[in-house]
Design an enzyme around this catalytic site. Sequence first.
Site, PDB file in Angstrom:
ATOM      1  N   PRO A  62       0.814  -1.212   0.000  1.00 31.00           N
ATOM      2  CG  PRO A  62       0.151  -0.861   2.201  1.00 31.00           C
ATOM      3  CD  PRO A  62       0.896  -1.827   1.334  1.00 31.00           C
TER       4      PRO A  62
ATOM      5  CB  CYS B 276       3.854  29.127 -18.565  1.00 30.05           C
ATOM      6  SG  CYS B 276       3.381  30.353 -19.733  1.00 30.05           S
ATOM      7  CD  GLU B 277       2.488  23.266 -19.849  1.00 28.32           C
ATOM      8  OE1 GLU B 277       1.573  22.857 -20.606  1.00 28.32           O
ATOM      9  OE2 GLU B 277       3.693  23.121 -20.081  1.00 28.32           O
TER      10      GLU B 277
ATOM     11  CE1 TYR C  43      -1.915   9.725 -13.378  1.00 25.70           C
ATOM     12  CE2 TYR C  43      -1.762  11.095 -11.423  1.00 25.70           C
ATOM     13  CZ  TYR C  43      -1.192  10.208 -12.305  1.00 25.70           C
ATOM     14  OH  TYR C  43       0.097   9.800 -12.111  1.00 25.70           O
TER      15      TYR C  43
HETATM   16  N1  LLP Z   1       2.840  -1.505  -6.010  1.00 22.14           N
HETATM   17  C1  LLP Z   1       3.146  -1.218  -7.281  1.00 22.14           C
HETATM   18  C2  LLP Z   1       3.856  -2.204  -8.084  1.00 22.14           C
HETATM   19  C3  LLP Z   1       2.786   0.030  -7.820  1.00 22.14           C
HETATM   20  O1  LLP Z   1       3.100   0.305  -9.081  1.00 22.14           O
HETATM   21  C4  LLP Z   1       2.103   0.977  -7.014  1.00 22.14           C
HETATM   22  C5  LLP Z   1       1.723   2.275  -7.552  1.00 22.14           C
HETATM   23  C6  LLP Z   1       1.822   0.632  -5.679  1.00 22.14           C
HETATM   24  C7  LLP Z   1       2.199  -0.621  -5.213  1.00 22.14           C
HETATM   25  C8  LLP Z   1       1.127   1.564  -4.712  1.00 22.14           C
HETATM   26  O2  LLP Z   1      -0.176   1.824  -5.101  1.00 22.14           O
HETATM   27  P1  LLP Z   1      -1.168   2.617  -4.097  1.00 22.14           P
HETATM   28  O3  LLP Z   1      -1.400   1.738  -2.900  1.00 22.14           O
HETATM   29  O4  LLP Z   1      -0.534   3.894  -3.737  1.00 22.14           O
HETATM   30  O5  LLP Z   1      -2.401   2.807  -4.904  1.00 22.14           O
HETATM   31  N2  LLP Z   1       0.635   8.794  -9.618  1.00 22.14           N
HETATM   32  C9  LLP Z   1      -0.683   8.191  -9.578  1.00 22.14           C
HETATM   33  C10 LLP Z   1      -0.654   6.794  -9.017  1.00 22.14           C
HETATM   34  C11 LLP Z   1       0.344   5.878  -9.687  1.00 22.14           C
HETATM   35  C12 LLP Z   1       0.467   4.539  -9.039  1.00 22.14           C
HETATM   36  C13 LLP Z   1       1.759   3.887  -9.387  1.00 22.14           C
HETATM   37  N3  LLP Z   1       1.948   2.614  -8.778  1.00 22.14           N
HETATM   38  C14 LLP Z   1      -1.628   9.123  -8.810  1.00 22.14           C
HETATM   39  O6  LLP Z   1      -1.191  10.185  -8.381  1.00 22.14           O
HETATM   40  O7  LLP Z   1      -2.819   8.813  -8.655  1.00 22.14           O
END
Ligand code: LLP
Length: 411
Positions: free
Chosen positions: A274, A341-342, A316
């Site tokens: 997580p 500037c976007e 997103y």
């Molecule tokens: N494990 C792997 C292999 C991952 O690629 C990720 C996130 C996680 C765990 C953790 O996921 P979480 O529990 O945080 O959902 N930048 C995007 C989210 C990209 C997620 C990338 N991978 C945003 O700001 O919503």
Amino acid sequence: MYRYIDNKLYCEDVLLKDIAEIHGTPLYLYSSAIISKRALELKNALADIDDTLIAYSVKVNNNLNILKLMTSFSFGADIISAGELYKYLKAGGDPKKVVFAGVAKSHEEIAYALDSGILMFNAESIPEIIRINEAAAGKNIIAPVGVRINPDVEAGTHAKITTGKKGVKFGISVQNLLASAERLKNLKNINLMGIDVHIGSQILSVEPFIEAYSTVARVISEMRKAGFDIKIADLGGGFGIPYNKKDAPFDFNRYKVEAAPILKSMGTKIILEPGRFLVGESGVLLLRVEYIKEEWGKTFVITNGGMNDYIRYAMYDAYNDFLPLTLRDGFITCDIVGTVCETSDIFAAGRKIPTVKEGDFIALVDAGAYGFSMASRYNARPLAAEVLVDRGKVKLIRRRESLEYLTETDL
Ligand code: LLP
């Protein structure tokens, strides 16, 4: 832990306006109490399973102090780069609790991870497994390898953060893995001992997890039949948070009831990775209102932050609530924008918020995950400072970059 008292916003007992004035804005501020609370909830969700590891996803927020907090809960790390491994080890993390995902692990990164003695690579392609085998052979060791499968599951989240559907770059298809089993058995310097899955991020319903876990259980049993001693099921992260307070939070009670039998049936160590769930709601991004601009029949609240500080709306269409640090009477409907500037440098469009005026401070809330860690210096904007509120104490955990720093590495 964030609440108004007499129309002034506090984090625990700390008046946020004071912090904004002392440390300047844009400023990230995190509450360790919220992180601790979420950590407990997650531990509780796994309480019925014997052998578990929570591997915090370092990409989400990699400030050393946040990583230290995670290690204080005995959490391991899900990493994606040499840099993340370096930071986690610097924070006192245990290499034996590290899992390493990513589709493009370089020779150098594989060597660094082998030398550090990580728990497991989560390999994302057959060529990568072959490369890890060769690297381990060169060092005369056996590399611990898990295979990240792509279960072809619809995660019900934004397309740009969906990772377990066929057609994306992540993971190995079940079909290809099973068809490659004999070939993989001939690789003498790997111990293929894990199956891994991660289907995406900001997932608010339990179903996609259950679907993915069922596929993992099936693959584990197929791989065992094919002669592999599978000891670890790494089930990734992805647990969402209610950015929009109309959304229901992730139902860990239901998760616990529905996932536990599948997890137990795997007969393996269970890892979760997580990130957002642990730190997302702990953080706010404090901004100052530079101007209020009326144009085209609209009100623009122009802040001193930018997409370089927080890129999630631009990338997103992400939703975040806004709270003025001092409440005034009345409301306005506005676009909340930044300085970059976007045209995509927006934080919210057509949003009703309590009235703000030039010079006021506002908090972009739920900014603890993928906020600072995705920040850049675009428009030659120095990276923001970060502060941690920890048991009533306010600690600066990252200095604001100076203008001089902007030329430090240019030659
Ligand atoms: N494990 C792997 C292999 C991952 O690629 C990720 C996130 C996680 C765990 C953790 O996921 P979480 O529990 O945080 O959902 N930048 C995007 C989210 C990209 C997620 C990338 N991978 C945003 O700001 O919503």
